[in-house]
Design a protein around this motif. Structure first.
Motif, mmCIF file in Angstrom:
data_model
loop_
_atom_site.group_PDB
_atom_site.id
_atom_site.type_symbol
_atom_site.label_atom_id
_atom_site.label_comp_id
_atom_site.label_asym_id
_atom_site.label_seq_id
_atom_site.Cartn_x
_atom_site.Cartn_y
_atom_site.Cartn_z
ATOM 1 N N SER A 11 44.910 44.603 43.577
ATOM 2 C CA SER A 11 46.369 44.503 43.599
ATOM 3 C C SER A 11 46.931 45.788 44.207
ATOM 4 C CB SER A 11 46.908 44.310 42.184
ATOM 5 O OG SER A 11 46.770 45.505 41.447
ATOM 6 N N PRO A 12 48.105 45.713 44.818
ATOM 7 C CA PRO A 12 48.688 46.918 45.420
ATOM 8 C C PRO A 12 48.837 48.082 44.437
ATOM 9 C CG PRO A 12 49.867 44.979 46.167
ATOM 10 C CD PRO A 12 48.906 44.520 45.101
ATOM 11 N N ALA A 13 49.184 47.792 43.197
ATOM 12 C CA ALA A 13 49.338 48.860 42.198
ATOM 13 C C ALA A 13 48.006 49.564 41.947
ATOM 14 C CB ALA A 13 49.891 48.292 40.898
ATOM 15 N N PHE A 14 46.946 48.780 41.814
ATOM 16 C CA PHE A 14 45.634 49.379 41.560
ATOM 17 C C PHE A 14 45.107 50.103 42.785
ATOM 18 C CE2 PHE A 14 45.420 47.861 37.424
ATOM 19 C CZ PHE A 14 44.256 48.311 36.835
ATOM 20 N N LEU A 15 45.350 49.566 43.963
ATOM 21 C CA LEU A 15 44.929 50.260 45.178
ATOM 22 C C LEU A 15 45.687 51.580 45.315
ATOM 23 C CD1 LEU A 15 44.575 47.286 47.671
ATOM 24 C CD2 LEU A 15 42.754 48.586 46.557
ATOM 25 N N GLY A 16 46.960 51.590 44.926
ATOM 26 C CA GLY A 16 47.729 52.828 44.943
ATOM 27 C C GLY A 16 47.200 53.840 43.946
ATOM 28 N N LEU A 17 46.876 53.373 42.753
ATOM 29 C CA LEU A 17 46.306 54.254 41.735
ATOM 30 C C LEU A 17 44.966 54.808 42.208
ATOM 31 C CD1 LEU A 17 46.188 55.551 38.941
ATOM 32 C CD2 LEU A 17 45.278 53.368 38.074
ATOM 33 N N ARG A 18 44.162 53.948 42.792
ATOM 34 C CA ARG A 18 42.861 54.378 43.307
ATOM 35 C C ARG A 18 43.028 55.462 44.365
ATOM 36 N NH1 ARG A 18 37.688 53.007 43.860
ATOM 37 N NH2 ARG A 18 36.766 53.243 45.914
ATOM 38 N N PHE A 19 43.998 55.274 45.265
ATOM 39 C CA PHE A 19 44.257 56.270 46.294
ATOM 40 C C PHE A 19 44.660 57.601 45.656
ATOM 41 C CE2 PHE A 19 47.343 58.413 49.079
ATOM 42 C CZ PHE A 19 46.499 58.722 50.141
ATOM 43 N N LEU A 20 45.529 57.552 44.645
ATOM 44 C CA LEU A 20 45.936 58.784 43.962
ATOM 45 C C LEU A 20 44.758 59.467 43.268
ATOM 46 C CD1 LEU A 20 49.374 57.763 42.417
ATOM 47 C CD2 LEU A 20 48.957 59.324 44.322
ATOM 48 N N LEU A 21 43.876 58.677 42.676
ATOM 49 C CA LEU A 21 42.692 59.251 42.041
ATOM 50 C C LEU A 21 41.782 59.917 43.067
ATOM 51 C CD1 LEU A 21 41.827 56.461 39.438
ATOM 52 C CD2 LEU A 21 42.665 58.786 38.958
ATOM 53 N N GLU A 22 41.658 59.296 44.232
ATOM 54 C CA GLU A 22 40.834 59.873 45.295
ATOM 55 C C GLU A 22 41.424 61.197 45.783
ATOM 56 O OE1 GLU A 22 40.594 56.792 48.215
ATOM 57 O OE2 GLU A 22 39.323 55.530 46.953
ATOM 58 N N VAL A 23 42.738 61.223 45.998
ATOM 59 C CA VAL A 23 43.397 62.454 46.428
ATOM 60 C C VAL A 23 43.252 63.532 45.354
ATOM 61 C CG1 VAL A 23 45.638 63.495 46.987
ATOM 62 C CG2 VAL A 23 44.996 61.300 48.004
ATOM 63 N N CYS A 24 43.438 63.157 44.101
ATOM 64 C CA CYS A 24 43.268 64.109 42.999
ATOM 65 C C CYS A 24 41.854 64.663 42.970
ATOM 66 C CB CYS A 24 43.596 63.460 41.661
ATOM 67 S SG CYS A 24 45.357 63.235 41.390
ATOM 68 N N LEU A 112 40.278 57.957 34.639
ATOM 69 C CA LEU A 112 39.156 57.359 35.381
ATOM 70 C C LEU A 112 38.480 56.251 34.582
ATOM 71 C CD1 LEU A 112 37.400 60.456 36.957
ATOM 72 C CD2 LEU A 112 38.656 58.663 38.155
ATOM 73 N N VAL A 113 38.223 56.511 33.318
ATOM 74 C CA VAL A 113 37.561 55.504 32.478
ATOM 75 C C VAL A 113 38.435 54.270 32.352
ATOM 76 C CG1 VAL A 113 36.766 54.996 30.136
ATOM 77 C CG2 VAL A 113 36.092 57.128 31.244
ATOM 78 N N LEU A 114 39.708 54.464 32.073
ATOM 79 C CA LEU A 114 40.621 53.323 31.960
ATOM 80 C C LEU A 114 40.726 52.552 33.276
ATOM 81 C CD1 LEU A 114 43.467 54.879 29.786
ATOM 82 C CD2 LEU A 114 41.754 53.175 29.092
ATOM 83 N N TYR A 115 40.801 53.278 34.374
ATOM 84 C CA TYR A 115 40.873 52.615 35.677
ATOM 85 C C TYR A 115 39.635 51.748 35.907
ATOM 86 C CZ TYR A 115 40.400 51.673 40.586
ATOM 87 O OH TYR A 115 40.188 51.023 41.771
ATOM 88 N N HIS A 116 38.449 52.313 35.694
ATOM 89 C CA HIS A 116 37.221 51.559 35.964
ATOM 90 C C HIS A 116 37.024 50.394 34.995
ATOM 91 C CE1 HIS A 116 36.283 54.863 38.710
ATOM 92 N NE2 HIS A 116 35.549 53.950 39.322
ATOM 93 N N LEU A 117 37.490 50.546 33.779
ATOM 94 C CA LEU A 117 37.433 49.409 32.852
ATOM 95 C C LEU A 117 38.367 48.296 33.311
ATOM 96 C CD1 LEU A 117 37.313 51.197 29.372
ATOM 97 C CD2 LEU A 117 35.469 49.904 30.493
ATOM 98 N N ALA A 118 39.554 48.656 33.731
ATOM 99 C CA ALA A 118 40.517 47.652 34.192
ATOM 100 C C ALA A 118 40.104 47.051 35.530
ATOM 101 C CB ALA A 118 41.911 48.264 34.299
ATOM 102 N N ALA A 119 39.396 47.827 36.343
ATOM 103 C CA ALA A 119 38.955 47.358 37.663
ATOM 104 C C ALA A 119 37.532 46.813 37.589
ATOM 105 C CB ALA A 119 39.055 48.495 38.676
ATOM 106 N N TYR A 120 37.202 46.213 36.471
ATOM 107 C CA TYR A 120 35.842 45.694 36.276
ATOM 108 C C TYR A 120 35.451 44.698 37.367
ATOM 109 C CZ TYR A 120 37.902 41.355 34.657
ATOM 110 O OH TYR A 120 38.600 40.175 34.605
ATOM 111 N N ASP A 121 36.435 43.966 37.913
ATOM 112 C CA ASP A 121 36.123 42.980 38.946
ATOM 113 C C ASP A 121 35.562 43.647 40.194
ATOM 114 O OD1 ASP A 121 38.618 44.158 39.248
ATOM 115 O OD2 ASP A 121 39.666 42.301 39.719
ATOM 116 N N ARG A 122 36.076 44.802 40.565
ATOM 117 C CA ARG A 122 35.529 45.515 41.730
ATOM 118 C C ARG A 122 34.162 46.105 41.395
ATOM 119 N NH1 ARG A 122 35.383 50.648 44.039
ATOM 120 N NH2 ARG A 122 34.996 50.484 46.281
ATOM 121 N N VAL A 123 34.007 46.631 40.189
ATOM 122 C CA VAL A 123 32.716 47.174 39.771
ATOM 123 C C VAL A 123 31.653 46.079 39.833
ATOM 124 C CG1 VAL A 123 31.436 48.174 37.836
ATOM 125 C CG2 VAL A 123 33.740 49.003 38.367
ATOM 126 N N LEU A 124 31.976 44.898 39.321
ATOM 127 C CA LEU A 124 31.034 43.777 39.379
ATOM 128 C C LEU A 124 30.743 43.375 40.818
ATOM 129 C CD1 LEU A 124 32.282 41.558 36.412
ATOM 130 C CD2 LEU A 124 30.222 42.985 36.528
#
Length: 129
Positions: A11-24, A112-124
């Motif tokens: 989703s755009p929100a998660f992709l945005g969060l992911r981008f912010l985590l990468e920059v951080c 990070l932990v919360l993000y990866h738990l919520a993004a379980y579909d990408r992890v799978l």
């Protein structure tokens, strides 16, 4: 519309969060270089370390990953890409801790932990490709 486009991690929100985590994460590596490398070399370290991490991050990807462009320089199996991502994010966490910013490190790890738990579909998806 494919199932992947309906997945939470894409989703755009998660992709945005992911981008912010990468920059951080890149900022954390630069901060570590600034605080831990002595003398004038710190000026080089604050640029070189994040750039080296960014190149590895960008070049080694899984083809077809919708969280990225889907293109890659070096087609990397999904499980290996997941390990790379965890190494980069974990390294950023360690860089914060080693820089003496323990509270920030704890918050970064929690997000990070919360993000990866919520993004379980990408992890799978990565584990299957």
């Amino acid at each position: 519309m494919s199932t992947m486009n309906l997945a939470l991690a894409y989703s755009p929100a998660f992709l945005g969060l992911r981008f912010l985590l990468e920059v951080c994460a890149l900022v954390c590596f630069g901060l570590w270089g600034w605080r831990r490398v002595p003398g004038r070399l710190r000026y080089l370290a604050v640029i070189a370390i994040p750039v080296a991490v960014a190149f590895a991050w960008g070049d080694f990807a899984t083809a077809g990953d919708a969280a990225r462009s889907g293109e890659t320089t070096f087609d990397t199996p999904g499980p290996l890409r997941l390990l790379l991502e965890l190494a980069v994010f974990g390294g950023a966490w360690a860089a914060l801790r080693h820089s003496g910013m323990r509270r920030a490190a704890h918050w970064f790890l929690a997000v990070l932990v919360l993000y990866h738990l919520a993004a379980y579909d990408r992890v799978l998806w990565l584990l299957q490709h």
